[in-house]
Each structure stands twice: as C-alpha cells, then as structure tokens.
Design a protein around this motif. Structure first.
Motif, PDB file in Angstrom:
ATOM      1  N   LEU A  43       0.848  -1.188   0.000  1.00 31.22           N
ATOM      2  CA  LEU A  43       0.000   0.000   0.000  1.00 31.22           C
ATOM      3  C   LEU A  43       0.883   1.236   0.000  1.00 31.22           C
ATOM      4  O   LEU A  43       1.832   1.319   0.783  1.00 31.22           O
TER       5      LEU A  43
ATOM      6  N   ILE B 235       0.167   5.348   0.300  1.00 34.04           N
ATOM      7  CA  ILE B 235      -0.869   6.341   0.523  1.00 34.04           C
ATOM      8  C   ILE B 235      -0.233   7.607   1.060  1.00 34.04           C
ATOM      9  O   ILE B 235       0.928   7.591   1.477  1.00 34.04           O
TER      10      ILE B 235
ATOM     11  N   GLU C 270      -3.073   8.792   6.725  1.00 33.01           N
ATOM     12  CA  GLU C 270      -2.668   7.805   7.713  1.00 33.01           C
ATOM     13  C   GLU C 270      -3.097   6.420   7.226  1.00 33.01           C
ATOM     14  O   GLU C 270      -4.166   6.271   6.635  1.00 33.01           O
ATOM     15  N   PHE C 271      -2.298   5.399   7.503  1.00 31.83           N
ATOM     16  CA  PHE C 271      -2.506   4.090   6.887  1.00 31.83           C
ATOM     17  C   PHE C 271      -3.829   3.420   7.241  1.00 31.83           C
ATOM     18  O   PHE C 271      -4.357   2.646   6.443  1.00 31.83           O
TER      19      PHE C 271
ATOM     20  N   PRO D  80      -7.032   2.672   2.164  1.00 32.63           N
ATOM     21  CA  PRO D  80      -6.093   1.583   2.423  1.00 32.63           C
ATOM     22  C   PRO D  80      -6.690   0.484   3.293  1.00 32.63           C
ATOM     23  O   PRO D  80      -6.433  -0.701   3.078  1.00 32.63           O
TER      24      PRO D  80
ATOM     25  N   VAL E 297       4.269  -0.976   3.208  1.00 33.74           N
ATOM     26  CA  VAL E 297       3.310   0.080   3.531  1.00 33.74           C
ATOM     27  C   VAL E 297       4.087   1.386   3.637  1.00 33.74           C
ATOM     28  O   VAL E 297       4.961   1.533   4.490  1.00 33.74           O
TER      29      VAL E 297
ATOM     30  N   GLY F  56       3.383   5.608   3.866  1.00 37.09           N
ATOM     31  CA  GLY F  56       2.351   6.622   4.049  1.00 37.09           C
ATOM     32  C   GLY F  56       2.522   7.331   5.371  1.00 37.09           C
ATOM     33  O   GLY F  56       3.635   7.503   5.867  1.00 37.09           O
TER      34      GLY F  56
ATOM     35  N   TRP G 218       7.654  -1.209   6.515  1.00 32.65           N
ATOM     36  CA  TRP G 218       6.676  -0.148   6.762  1.00 32.65           C
ATOM     37  C   TRP G 218       7.491   1.131   6.971  1.00 32.65           C
ATOM     38  O   TRP G 218       8.334   1.188   7.865  1.00 32.65           O
TER      39      TRP G 218
ATOM     40  N   LEU H  75       6.676   5.109   7.588  1.00 31.09           N
ATOM     41  CA  LEU H  75       5.607   6.073   7.840  1.00 31.09           C
ATOM     42  C   LEU H  75       6.189   7.433   8.181  1.00 31.09           C
ATOM     43  O   LEU H  75       7.250   7.536   8.797  1.00 31.09           O
TER      44      LEU H  75
ATOM     45  N   SER I 299      -4.317  10.263  -1.650  1.00 36.72           N
ATOM     46  CA  SER I 299      -5.335  10.389  -0.613  1.00 36.72           C
ATOM     47  C   SER I 299      -5.914  11.795  -0.484  1.00 36.72           C
ATOM     48  O   SER I 299      -7.112  11.973  -0.229  1.00 36.72           O
TER      49      SER I 299
END
Length: 546
Positions: free
Chosen positions: A138, A140, A143-144, A149, A177, A179, A217, A219, A264
């Motif tokens: 994913l 984006i 926020e995940f 998502p 992930v 984002g 991940w 973020l 997003s």
C-alpha cells in the motif's frame, strides 16, 4: 453463399469472445486518486499548458471509460464502501470497510442477504496473498488506517475504528506500507514487525529510499503526510518516489504482487474547496502513475487500473461571478493565479497562524504573489483559530484555512457546488500488456470482476470468504468457548481436554497452550454480534481431526 455467411457470423462472435477475454498478469496495480472528479484532470492539464509543461497527463493514453460508483443504499458514497466494492465485489453502506452491510430494504440499490450482515469479506489483496503467495503493498499519503487503504487489508463496520483497523493491517503481513500514521502503530504491531522481520522506519526518507530488504513499513508524521505543495522534499518522499520504491521491493517476489496506490489528499483538498491543493495533489499522483506505467511497460506482465472512488465538491472550471464572461476568460485569467500558489490553504494557514497582524499581507504575498485587500486581511485576522490579534470574531467565524481558500478562489474561475462528495460517475484508465482493457461505462461491482479476472485467481471470492472468515460458533460448534473482554482486549478462548486456544481480536497470531500459532489470516471480531470470524479449518489445526 449460406456457408460463407455462417462462417462470417462465427468469426464475428469469436471476435467478441476474444475481445472480452481478460488474460491474467503476474502483477496488479490499482491506483486511486481519492475524490477526484473528471474536471480535476482538465484543470491539471490546463495548468501544465500554462506553465509550458506540455499538454498531456501520464494517465491520458490509458483512459478507457467510466465507473458508476455507489453505496449499497445511496448513489453518493464515501471512501469506505466505494473502494471496498472494488476490492470485494459487494456494495457496502457508508462507513463499512470490507464487511457485508446491514440490509436497508427501503433504500437498497442492490439485493442483500440480511443473514450475512457484518460478515467480513475477503479482498483482492488478501486473496492474492493467500491463494497465490503474492506480495502485497500500500502506498498512501493519508494515515494508513484511513478508509481506502483499510478497504484493501482490514474489516470493520466503522471506518473510524482505527484501534480495530490498524492492527489488522499489520497482522495481514503486507510486504510494503508507505504513508502516514506513526501514531497508530502500537507496541503489539512493533513486536509483530520484529517477529516477521519487517523493517519499521519512522520519518526517514533516506532510510526508505535506501532500503534493500523485502518487507518494510515506512511512515511519515503522526497522522497524514503533508500535501505535496507543502512537503519538505528532504524529509518526506513524494508519492511518485514511494510508488517507485514500492515496485522495486514488491517485484522481488517471484510469484508477483498486488499494489494499491492512493492519492489520498486530492479528496481532502476538494472537501476544503482548495484549488491549490486539488490540482497539485492530482499532479503529484499523476507523476506516480508515470512511474507505474514505466514499470509496467518494461515488465510486460503487469496490469494497472486507475480510477477514483467517488467525486468531490462539484469542482468546475468556470462559475458564476467571474470578472469576465466565460468566453472572455483567458488561460491566464483562469490559471495564472493558481500557478503561483506555493502553499495549500492548510499549508499557508500554518505559516500565517504564527505571523503578526502587521506582517500578514507581506507573508501572504510571499507565498502566493497576491496583494490581498484590507477587507481580506481583516477576514484573516478574525479567523476563528488566529490568536495573535485582538480583533472581534463573529460567532460563525471560520478557521483561517477556509478563509485562505476563499481568497484563492476569488482570484480564479473555479467553482464548487458542495464541500462534500458528489455522485457522478468517475473516470477509468487501464493498462494491460496484451490490450485486455475494461471499456465503456461499468458499475463498481463489474470493476471488481475485472480485477478478479486479471489477477488470475481461481477460487471464487465467496469461497475465500467462507474459508477464511467463518463464525467462531460454526468453527467450534459443540466445543467449550468463551469471548473474553478485559482492559479493552478481546479474545476468544477455546478449551478441549488439555488444550487451550486463545485468539486475540484483530491478530493473525493465536496462542495454543501458550505457544504462538499462525492463523494464516487475521481474526476479525465484530462487537455488533459478539462474533469472531476465523479460518474454517482452525479447529482441526488446533485440536486435530476426530
């Protein structure tokens, strides 16, 4: 003559069959510019023309049709049910995340089975992971655990229940992930990342771009990432950079991958009626489309499907009250001002909230090249959330970002009908290496059917759902079990002789006599019916076959 005629008829119908064939590809990329109405594409192209950046968008050669998107009981949807339908093939109600809706017999637009209410529905992402052992990712800018998502990798009747959604996304063992949303990563999630050798990176663009592993991940920020126009490019990656990196990592899986990329915050800017945010966010997303197309053209085994989940704001080029008649508005009249905006309304608000009143006009001009009037300055000073001036605020005063957006729009020819979603069909673009593209107007459920076919899945989505998300009352029928809730932690406890199985809600790891047991999928708990949804074969795996 008759034989020739019959032969031509046969060829004709054979041609139709061939034209309707959808040959599966190894990889599937779904790209969603959230809340992007068709007019946003037009405005984005014209802005590029004004800036001498060409006349085309990356998406343009692949536009092939439109999609009618809706909720199960309303023509205008929100992001949760609309993308959920793309992922599951079932129309859902507002707020539902990949979960069967409650029947609304007076208003339903599709036939529903009331007995299936709250049933988690397997998504395309989950099915490709489980059936084909493919990687999943994913990308984006929100926020995940946000709706779109979450629609791909979680299940809930309430899109706002991040405490239930966030852990599902972690325990669904996604390979990538990228984002926002560090705030929503719990200690249990961090521990699971360690146990699955998933690298978790916080607020470090260089570390993300230099990552060489297979599971990550990364973020940025506590919640959503910055708007692209407001983004510090040293600290936060662009959506194009994240897409390119995600493809590099996912492509290491020899079985292939599923990737969902969401622009997003086109949607967020549209809710705010902010033209700077709307257009710049779409153009950033279109750059990501370019990266995906570049990958797919080299790979020759990847399908890309690009479409919004719904419209937003009734955004238009042209409105009532323009300074000239619509045929007299030049390219400069329409796009000259917005081309100079260096911040979104939200981005400029952050700066102006810390600016002294006597500097407001100068700072505003620094970021927009606009000379605001005294009346506009007064409007900013009396904003509800501006604290550095003693000006009297009206009871209905708006936040400064709202007032900035109004000033932005006054200098352009853009119009809006609402600050909410709109119900028009959305555009569709498809890349398929062998030309098996979806064309014309299709419904959201038909879009799902295309994704299912091009994914190469063999087991039906209905069968996947029955196997992966069975009610605990059916799985453990005849056995002693109990749903226990303590300190906001819910778990299912099942006992048989000397064995005890404990299944935490929203996790894919249970405990069998205190030892970790991989469930193979996330255990979804729905408090509306006090039910866990689990793999149908869990009883046999945990307690053996009789």
């Amino acid at each position: 003559m008759k034989r020739l005629f019959n032969f031509l008829i046969l060829l004709f119908f054979a041609g139709l069959i061939i034209a309707q064939e959808v040959r599966p590809t190894k990889n599937l990329i779904v790209m969603i510019p959230d809340g992007t109405s068709l007019s946003v594409l037009s405005a984005s192209r014209w802005l590029k023309v004004y800036r001498n950046e060409g006349t085309r968008l990356h998406i343009d050669p692949y536009l092939s049709g439109t999609v009618t998107t809706f909720s199960s009981n309303a023509p205008i949807g929100d992001s949760a049910p609309t993308t959920s339908t793309y992922m599951t093939g079932v129309a859902l109600q507002a707020g539902n995340v990949a979960i069967y809706p409650v029947a609304d017999s007076e208003n339903d637009l599709v036939k529903l089975n009331s007995d299936s209410a709250y049933q988690p529905l397997v998504t395309i992402l989950e099915a490709m992971q489980m059936e084909q052992n493919k990687a999943a990712g994913l990308v984006i800018t929100c926020e995940f655990p946000h709706a779109t998502p979450a629609d791909c990798a979680a299940h809930s009747f309430n899109r706002g229940d991040y405490k239930a959604i966030a852990p599902q996304m972690a325990f669904n063992n996604l390979s990538v992930v990228f984002g926002g949303g560090n705030e929503f990563v719990s200690d249990d999630m961090k521990e699971h990342f360690k146990n699955t050798e998933t690298t978790y990176i916080q607020n470090d663009r260089d570390a993300m771009l230099n990552f060489n592993g297979e599971k990550i991940w990364a973020l940025f920020g506590d919640r959503a990432m910055s708007y692209d126009l407001d983004r510090n490019p040293v600290e936060e990656p662009s959506i194009a950079e994240m897409t390119e990196k995600a493809l590099e990592i996912l492509n290491k899986n020899p079985n292939g991958f599923f990737l969902m990329v969401e622009g997003s915050k086109v949607d967020w800017a549209a809710h705010a009626n902010d033209p700077a945010g709307i257009i710049s966010e779409y153009l950033a997303f279109d750059d990501a489309v370019g990266k995906a197309i570049e990958f797919a053209e080299k790979d020759r085994n990847t399908t890309i499907v690009i479409l919004p989940d719904h419209g937003n704001s009734g955004f238009s080029i042209g409105r009532n009250g323009m300074k000239k008649g619509y045929t007299k508005m030049t390219l400069a009249d329409l796009f000259g001002a917005v081309s100079k905006y260096k911040r979104t309304a939200v981005g400029l608000e952050k700066i102006l909230l810390n600016t002294k009143p006597d500097e407001i006009k100068n700072v505003f001009k620094q970021y927009t090249e606009l000379d605001i009037t005294e009346a506009e300055k007064e409007k900013l000073l009396t904003s509800k959330n501006y604290k550095l001036a003693s000006n009297t605020k009206a009871p209905d005063a708006k936040n400064m970002a709202h007032n900035i957006a109004e000033i932005y729009n006054e200098r352009t020819g853009f119009g809006y009908t609402t600050t909410g979603h709109t119900g028009e069909e959305v555009f569709l673009a498809v890349y398929h290496p062998k030309g098996d593209i979806l064309k014309g107007n299709v419904r959201n459920t038909e879009l799902h059917d295309y994704l299912y076919k091009v994914s190469g899945l063999k087991t039906s989505m209905k069968e996947h759902t029955a196997n992966i998300y069975a009610k605990h009352t059916d799985v453990f029928a005849g056995m002693k079990y109990e749903v226990v809730a303590k300190n906001d932690v819910v778990k299912l406890v099942v006992k048989q002789k000397r064995k005890t199985l404990e299944v935490p809600a929203f996790s894919s790891v249970a405990l069998l006599n205190g030892k970790p047991m991989d469930l193979g999928s996330v255990a979804v708990f729905v408090n509306k019916n006090n039910t866990f949804y689990l793999p149908r074969n869990l009883k046999d795996r945990a307690f053996g076959k009789k």
